[in-house]
Design an enzyme around this catalytic site. Sequence first.
Site, PDB file in Angstrom:
ATOM      1  N   LYS A  65       0.983  -1.197  -0.103  1.00 20.61           N
ATOM      2  CA  LYS A  65      -0.125   0.209  -0.114  1.00 20.61           C
ATOM      3  C   LYS A  65       1.005   1.341  -0.052  1.00 20.61           C
ATOM      4  O   LYS A  65       2.012   0.949   0.479  1.00 20.61           O
ATOM      5  CB  LYS A  65      -0.738   0.182   1.182  1.00 20.61           C
ATOM      6  CG  LYS A  65      -2.081   0.896   1.105  1.00 20.61           C
ATOM      7  CD  LYS A  65      -3.278   0.288   0.605  1.00 20.61           C
ATOM      8  CE  LYS A  65      -4.376   0.933   0.325  1.00 20.61           C
ATOM      9  NZ  LYS A  65      -5.441   0.050  -0.128  1.00 20.61           N
ATOM     10  N   ASP A  86      -7.002   4.533  -4.373  1.00 18.62           N
ATOM     11  CA  ASP A  86      -7.588   4.372  -3.198  1.00 18.62           C
ATOM     12  C   ASP A  86      -8.454   5.740  -2.555  1.00 18.62           C
ATOM     13  O   ASP A  86      -8.582   6.514  -3.688  1.00 18.62           O
ATOM     14  CB  ASP A  86      -6.730   3.866  -1.843  1.00 18.62           C
ATOM     15  CG  ASP A  86      -7.302   3.395  -0.551  1.00 18.62           C
ATOM     16  OD1 ASP A  86      -7.804   2.259  -0.585  1.00 18.62           O
ATOM     17  OD2 ASP A  86      -7.406   4.151   0.286  1.00 18.62           O
ATOM     18  N   THR A  89     -15.050  -2.785  -7.027  1.00 15.06           N
ATOM     19  CA  THR A  89     -15.088  -2.917  -5.507  1.00 15.06           C
ATOM     20  C   THR A  89     -16.734  -2.911  -4.885  1.00 15.06           C
ATOM     21  O   THR A  89     -17.230  -3.732  -4.064  1.00 15.06           O
ATOM     22  CB  THR A  89     -14.366  -1.942  -4.802  1.00 15.06           C
ATOM     23  OG1 THR A  89     -13.047  -1.656  -5.361  1.00 15.06           O
ATOM     24  CG2 THR A  89     -14.263  -2.014  -3.125  1.00 15.06           C
ATOM     25  N   ASN A 113     -15.833   6.384  -4.800  1.00 12.67           N
ATOM     26  CA  ASN A 113     -15.649   5.309  -5.724  1.00 12.67           C
ATOM     27  C   ASN A 113     -16.592   3.992  -5.504  1.00 12.67           C
ATOM     28  O   ASN A 113     -17.554   3.424  -6.067  1.00 12.67           O
ATOM     29  CB  ASN A 113     -14.517   4.796  -6.321  1.00 12.67           C
ATOM     30  CG  ASN A 113     -14.271   3.661  -7.082  1.00 12.67           C
ATOM     31  OD1 ASN A 113     -14.151   2.616  -6.636  1.00 12.67           O
ATOM     32  ND2 ASN A 113     -14.654   3.637  -8.578  1.00 12.67           N
ATOM     33  N   SER A 166      -8.393  -5.587 -10.374  1.00  9.67           N
ATOM     34  CA  SER A 166      -6.983  -5.042 -10.733  1.00  9.67           C
ATOM     35  C   SER A 166      -6.069  -6.117 -11.078  1.00  9.67           C
ATOM     36  O   SER A 166      -5.471  -6.179 -12.075  1.00  9.67           O
ATOM     37  CB  SER A 166      -6.463  -4.480  -9.530  1.00  9.67           C
ATOM     38  OG  SER A 166      -6.744  -3.291  -9.389  1.00  9.67           O
TER      39      SER A 166
HETATM   40  P1  NDP Z   1     -13.020   7.910  -2.590  1.00 15.76           P
HETATM   41  O1  NDP Z   1     -12.011   8.919  -2.440  1.00 15.76           O
HETATM   42  O2  NDP Z   1     -13.449   7.716  -4.017  1.00 15.76           O
HETATM   43  O3  NDP Z   1     -14.116   8.117  -1.650  1.00 15.76           O
HETATM   44  C1  NDP Z   1     -13.829   8.403  -0.229  1.00 15.76           C
HETATM   45  C2  NDP Z   1     -15.260   8.627   0.358  1.00 15.76           C
HETATM   46  O4  NDP Z   1     -15.201   8.251   1.601  1.00 15.76           O
HETATM   47  C3  NDP Z   1     -15.673  10.035   0.149  1.00 15.76           C
HETATM   48  O5  NDP Z   1     -16.960  10.238   0.141  1.00 15.76           O
HETATM   49  C4  NDP Z   1     -15.025  10.660   1.331  1.00 15.76           C
HETATM   50  O6  NDP Z   1     -15.739  11.914   1.601  1.00 15.76           O
HETATM   51  C5  NDP Z   1     -15.215   9.809   2.407  1.00 15.76           C
HETATM   52  N1  NDP Z   1     -14.361   9.793   3.537  1.00 15.76           N
HETATM   53  C6  NDP Z   1     -13.022   9.733   3.313  1.00 15.76           C
HETATM   54  N2  NDP Z   1     -12.363  10.090   4.326  1.00 15.76           N
HETATM   55  C7  NDP Z   1     -13.271  10.224   5.331  1.00 15.76           C
HETATM   56  C8  NDP Z   1     -13.343  10.499   6.629  1.00 15.76           C
HETATM   57  N3  NDP Z   1     -12.096  10.617   7.498  1.00 15.76           N
HETATM   58  N4  NDP Z   1     -14.316  10.743   7.387  1.00 15.76           N
HETATM   59  C9  NDP Z   1     -15.618  10.590   6.523  1.00 15.76           C
HETATM   60  N5  NDP Z   1     -15.724  10.170   5.387  1.00 15.76           N
HETATM   61  C10 NDP Z   1     -14.430  10.174   4.750  1.00 15.76           C
HETATM   62  O7  NDP Z   1     -12.370   6.658  -2.135  1.00 15.76           O
HETATM   63  P2  NDP Z   1     -12.839   5.069  -2.423  1.00 15.76           P
HETATM   64  O8  NDP Z   1     -14.297   5.008  -2.461  1.00 15.76           O
HETATM   65  O9  NDP Z   1     -12.166   4.469  -3.132  1.00 15.76           O
HETATM   66  O10 NDP Z   1     -12.623   4.288  -0.803  1.00 15.76           O
HETATM   67  C11 NDP Z   1     -13.373   4.346   0.052  1.00 15.76           C
HETATM   68  C12 NDP Z   1     -12.943   3.054   1.180  1.00 15.76           C
HETATM   69  O11 NDP Z   1     -13.056   1.897   0.229  1.00 15.76           O
HETATM   70  C13 NDP Z   1     -11.745   3.377   1.762  1.00 15.76           C
HETATM   71  O12 NDP Z   1     -11.540   2.711   2.950  1.00 15.76           O
HETATM   72  C14 NDP Z   1     -10.839   2.495   0.973  1.00 15.76           C
HETATM   73  O13 NDP Z   1      -9.601   2.064   1.483  1.00 15.76           O
HETATM   74  C15 NDP Z   1     -11.734   1.332   0.278  1.00 15.76           C
HETATM   75  N6  NDP Z   1     -11.562   0.463  -0.738  1.00 15.76           N
HETATM   76  C16 NDP Z   1     -11.269   0.994  -1.738  1.00 15.76           C
HETATM   77  C17 NDP Z   1     -11.013   0.323  -2.927  1.00 15.76           C
HETATM   78  C18 NDP Z   1     -11.081   0.706  -4.469  1.00 15.76           C
HETATM   79  O14 NDP Z   1     -11.117   0.126  -5.140  1.00 15.76           O
HETATM   80  N7  NDP Z   1     -11.283   2.033  -4.703  1.00 15.76           N
HETATM   81  C19 NDP Z   1     -11.305  -1.256  -2.728  1.00 15.76           C
HETATM   82  C20 NDP Z   1     -11.171  -1.725  -1.696  1.00 15.76           C
HETATM   83  C21 NDP Z   1     -11.255  -0.921  -0.466  1.00 15.76           C
HETATM   84  P3  NDP Z   1     -14.913  13.366   1.243  1.00 15.76           P
HETATM   85  O15 NDP Z   1     -15.123  13.662  -0.282  1.00 15.76           O
HETATM   86  O16 NDP Z   1     -15.670  14.421   2.091  1.00 15.76           O
HETATM   87  O17 NDP Z   1     -13.593  13.265   1.993  1.00 15.76           O
HETATM   88  O1  2IT Z   2      -7.961  -1.440  -0.804  1.00 20.02           O
HETATM   89  C1  2IT Z   2      -7.841  -1.891  -1.778  1.00 20.02           C
HETATM   90  O2  2IT Z   2      -8.162  -3.147  -2.059  1.00 20.02           O
HETATM   91  C2  2IT Z   2      -7.816  -1.050  -2.861  1.00 20.02           C
HETATM   92  N1  2IT Z   2      -7.678   0.153  -2.516  1.00 20.02           N
HETATM   93  C3  2IT Z   2      -7.608  -1.668  -4.184  1.00 20.02           C
HETATM   94  C4  2IT Z   2      -6.046  -1.971  -4.447  1.00 20.02           C
HETATM   95  C5  2IT Z   2      -6.055  -2.599  -5.980  1.00 20.02           C
HETATM   96  O3  2IT Z   2      -4.679  -2.773  -6.220  1.00 20.02           O
HETATM   97  O4  2IT Z   2      -6.707  -2.357  -6.673  1.00 20.02           O
END
Ligand code: NDP
Ligand code: 2IT
Length: 447
Positions: free
Chosen positions: A128, A168, A211, A242, A379
Amino acid sequence: MITNEALKKIMEDVKKRNPGEPEFHQAVSEVLESLEPVVAKYPEFIEKGVIASVVEPERIIKFRVPWVDDKGVVQVNRGFRIQFNSAIGPYKGGLRFHPSVYEGIIKFLGFEQIFKNSLTGLPIGGGKGGSDFDPKGKSDAEVMRFCQSFMTELAKHIGADTDVPAGDIGVGAREIGYLFGQYKRLRNEYTGVLTGKGLTYGGSLARKEATGYGLCYFTAEMLKDAGDSFEGKTVVVSGSGNVAIYATEKATTLGGKVVAMSDSNGYIYDKNGVDLDAVKAIKEGRRGRIKEYLDVHPEAEYHEGCSGIWTVKCDIALPCATQNEIDEASAKALLANGVKVVAEGANMPSTPEAIRAFQEAGILFGPAKAANAGGVATSALEMSQNSMRYSWTFEEVDAKLHNIMVDIYRNASSAAEEFGMRGNLVAGANIAGFMKVARTMLAYGVC
Ligand code: NDP
Ligand code: 2IT
């Protein structure tokens, strides 16, 4: 609680060696607790140092990221890449750009990624990275200059067969484009070194959706095993990034009604079911705030503060924002309102106390490592397509994703059963993910 003396000692050492990193301690503690029955049956995992090794990153890369903002002022951020474990494949895992990023956050995410990636059944190790850079409020040009500077250092450490980053929090298609473009310039090489790429330069169809869709496929499988489905269920999804957007899309297709979504400022409640096109226009279109939903749907409600979303009555809760967003009080509020299923789209969104409350109540609980593995699994499918110089259709990728999520559910379920913890998918996912990595590490000897 960890009771095995050898595991206790490993946990103490982790705390000593990684002071001030509570998220990492939390992630390790949960896994070690799950491994108690495993080490009772396979003492060699302790005796041959497998567990002591798996909690220590293979490599920690930490670097300065200087860049020039639109006013011509030099800004300096800190970059990280933690290459945690490469036993079963090249390091794989996302990059997070968020002001809260520090070594402990990247370490917890990298550690969990090892077991998640193993659960996918695909050949990917765990890693990561990220930065304390905040893309919010920055111009595209500023984000580009930051990404180019970040990649100028990161490029020295990654490669299609070494380490393959992805997105992420705060890293989506725009950032991956800037990062890939800079890698290509630096290396004069066109390889699948990043995933989540645009479709015109090696990206996979369905990665963007993966995801969130995968989370719902996993949830649907849990429900099916309990003789139920998404049909007619009220759903709450936290976040509006996302993962949240595509979880909402799939939950709706499967017959659920998503009534609430959030961002870090607050949450919306729409009793008619969230209009996802409106959310996409705000979030994907103009990087706006969730409260702007009321500009198009004045009949909906907006509440300041993101944790209030867990007081909304629902059957299914899908936390898709960030770590520790559901504490014990939020878990109890969900339970008091009759929640039947909680499945984690975010990484480690429930505190240990919240997980305990869900488990004691006997509801269905899908832990992050298993439930959100669809993103990284897709991925890995992107990496396969890049290696073949070929692309599968959306339907082909989606069908593979669906099969992977069903398999993850079955493997986690049967591991829980094998070790006498039927229905405990937290333990089942940790054990099933661990076994493949641990057996491989044993095969390598001390390494
Ligand atoms: P994005 O940046 O697309 O979206 C993040 C969302 O979470 C936004 O709505 C954001 O609000 C909110 N957020 C972030 N930080 C905080 C916080 N401290 N308190 C409250 N809300 C918060 O990220 P993703 O959708 O990609 O990721 C979301 C989660 O999913 C994370 O935990 C990530 O690690 C996990 N994840 C992502 C994957 C991926 O493929 N993208 C795969 C597996 C897990 P704001 O805009 O106000 O910051
Ligand atoms: O937490 C996760 O699994 C991700 N942010 C996606 C990682 C990836 O390599 O697609």
